[in-house]
Design a protein around this motif. Structure first.
Motif, PDB file in Angstrom:
ATOM      1  N   ALA A  50     -11.204  -0.557   7.154  1.00  0.00           N
ATOM      2  CA  ALA A  50     -10.830   0.727   7.068  1.00  0.00           C
ATOM      3  C   ALA A  50     -10.234   0.632   5.492  1.00  0.00           C
ATOM      4  O   ALA A  50     -10.613   1.755   4.938  1.00  0.00           O
ATOM      5  CB  ALA A  50     -10.150   1.054   8.052  1.00  0.00           C
ATOM      6  N   VAL A  51      -9.345  -0.132   5.257  1.00  0.00           N
ATOM      7  CA  VAL A  51      -8.649  -0.210   4.015  1.00  0.00           C
ATOM      8  C   VAL A  51      -9.667  -0.271   2.771  1.00  0.00           C
ATOM      9  O   VAL A  51      -9.580   0.310   1.738  1.00  0.00           O
ATOM     10  CB  VAL A  51      -7.726  -1.134   3.979  1.00  0.00           C
TER      11      VAL A  51
ATOM     12  N   ARG B 230      -1.378   6.769   1.207  1.00  0.00           N
ATOM     13  CA  ARG B 230      -2.441   6.066   1.478  1.00  0.00           C
ATOM     14  C   ARG B 230      -2.670   5.602   2.737  1.00  0.00           C
ATOM     15  O   ARG B 230      -3.802   5.896   3.156  1.00  0.00           O
ATOM     16  CB  ARG B 230      -2.784   5.061   0.228  1.00  0.00           C
TER      17      ARG B 230
ATOM     18  N   SER C 252     -11.482   2.977   2.064  1.00  0.00           N
ATOM     19  CA  SER C 252     -10.664   3.775   1.113  1.00  0.00           C
ATOM     20  C   SER C 252     -10.761   3.395  -0.170  1.00  0.00           C
ATOM     21  O   SER C 252     -11.083   4.169  -1.150  1.00  0.00           O
ATOM     22  CB  SER C 252      -9.528   3.847   1.850  1.00  0.00           C
TER      23      SER C 252
ATOM     24  N   HIS D  12      -7.790   9.166   8.596  1.00  0.00           N
ATOM     25  CA  HIS D  12      -9.517   9.105   8.645  1.00  0.00           C
ATOM     26  C   HIS D  12     -10.224   8.149   9.354  1.00  0.00           C
ATOM     27  O   HIS D  12     -11.184   8.546  10.075  1.00  0.00           O
ATOM     28  CB  HIS D  12      -9.638   8.759   6.970  1.00  0.00           C
TER      29      HIS D  12
ATOM     30  N   CYS E 174       0.647  -1.224  -0.119  1.00  0.00           N
ATOM     31  CA  CYS E 174       0.008   0.024  -0.078  1.00  0.00           C
ATOM     32  C   CYS E 174       0.930   1.347  -0.151  1.00  0.00           C
ATOM     33  O   CYS E 174       1.840   1.444   0.844  1.00  0.00           O
ATOM     34  CB  CYS E 174      -0.856  -0.268   1.150  1.00  0.00           C
TER      35      CYS E 174
ATOM     36  N   GLU F  29      -3.298   8.537   5.071  1.00  0.00           N
ATOM     37  CA  GLU F  29      -4.500   8.946   4.785  1.00  0.00           C
ATOM     38  C   GLU F  29      -5.753   8.087   5.294  1.00  0.00           C
ATOM     39  O   GLU F  29      -6.453   8.591   5.983  1.00  0.00           O
ATOM     40  CB  GLU F  29      -4.890   9.233   3.217  1.00  0.00           C
ATOM     41  N   ILE F  30      -5.770   6.911   5.116  1.00  0.00           N
ATOM     42  CA  ILE F  30      -6.513   5.987   5.689  1.00  0.00           C
ATOM     43  C   ILE F  30      -6.575   6.059   7.254  1.00  0.00           C
ATOM     44  O   ILE F  30      -7.558   6.060   7.911  1.00  0.00           O
ATOM     45  CB  ILE F  30      -6.162   4.507   5.322  1.00  0.00           C
ATOM     46  N   SER F  31      -5.371   5.744   7.817  1.00  0.00           N
ATOM     47  CA  SER F  31      -5.196   5.965   9.343  1.00  0.00           C
ATOM     48  C   SER F  31      -5.678   7.125   9.828  1.00  0.00           C
ATOM     49  O   SER F  31      -6.399   7.183  11.083  1.00  0.00           O
ATOM     50  CB  SER F  31      -3.847   5.648   9.884  1.00  0.00           C
TER      51      SER F  31
END
Length: 229
Positions: free
Chosen positions: A176-177, A143, A180, A150, A139, A146-148
């Motif tokens: 969560a991933v 990203r 996204s 959010h 990953c 950004e995911i963590s």
């Protein structure tokens, strides 16, 4: 002895007092299904203190012999919500003076509390980011960040703020991933805007999501012990 404060309502429509016929009323009391103005309810000498300043509200309430809760009906949420208090004017003046006297100390305390919460939030985000990269080593780093961020936003109720997210449950982190990827790497949002029902849209983009997740999982090794995830 428990105190029962009078409840004052801010009406959504024009109303008149059933006793003195004064109106329209900005605030009123309901007595035996009749609408009463504050003067007739013996609350007319109180002043309104809008909600928002916790210290001021607490001090004014504690210093007021008589006080009342002010509420307004929220149609969208179908419930009454507190707007503030009616308190004695002298009590409010004393509360304002007390808050002004220790304003600096309270500001320092709020700053310390904010710094402590920020540290905890940063740790939660960093831990979640590390777990995302462990499960999905391919990953992109930005990203994962950004995911963590959010997923762990304070007050969001998202995965990173749940017990499962904090314990780095594999399913919660993967969810969560996947969320996204659904919004960023597939036409899911466009399908919703076209009127496609949510469940149908999810079904359409599911293969694309799995393709991205497989690519991001490349090189992953499960180093957790039994019972984790």
């Amino acid at each position: 002895m428990d105190l029962v404060a009078p409840v004052v309502v801010e009406p959504l429509r024009r109303r008149r007092c059933s006793e003195c016929l004064q109106g329209p009323l900005e605030r009123m009391v309901v007595e035996y299904n009749a609408l009463i103005c504050l003067d007739c309810a013996d609350l007319g000498h109180l002043v309104f203190l809008r909600r928002g300043d916790t210290a001021l509200t607490r001090r004014a309430r504690e210093g007021s012999t008589l006080w009342a809760v002010v509420v307004r009906h929220n149609k969208r949420r179908t419930r009454y919500e507190r707007q503030g208090l009616l308190v004695e004017e002298a009590a409010l003046a004393r509360a304002e003076a007390a808050c002004l006297a220790d304003a600096e100390a309270r500001a320092r305390r709020r700053a310390r509390d904010a710094a402590r919460r920020a540290t905890v939030d940063t740790e939660i985000t960093a831990t979640l980011r590390a777990e995302i990269l462990r499960l999905f080593p391919s990953c992109p780093a930005d990203r994962a960040e950004e995911i963590s961020e959010h997923a762990s936003a304070k007050g969001s109720g998202r995965v990173g703020r749940t017990a499962a997210g904090r314990s780095l449950d594999r399913g919660a982190v993967t969810a969560a991933v996947r969320a996204s990827v659904r919004h960023v790497d597939t036409p899911y949002d466009s399908l919703l805007m076209q009127g496609v029902p949510r469940h149908q849209a999810r079904t359409r983009v599911a293969p694309a999501i799995e393709t991205v997740l497989r690519a991001w999982r490349h090189g992953a090794e499960d180093t957790r012990g039994p019972g984790r995830g």
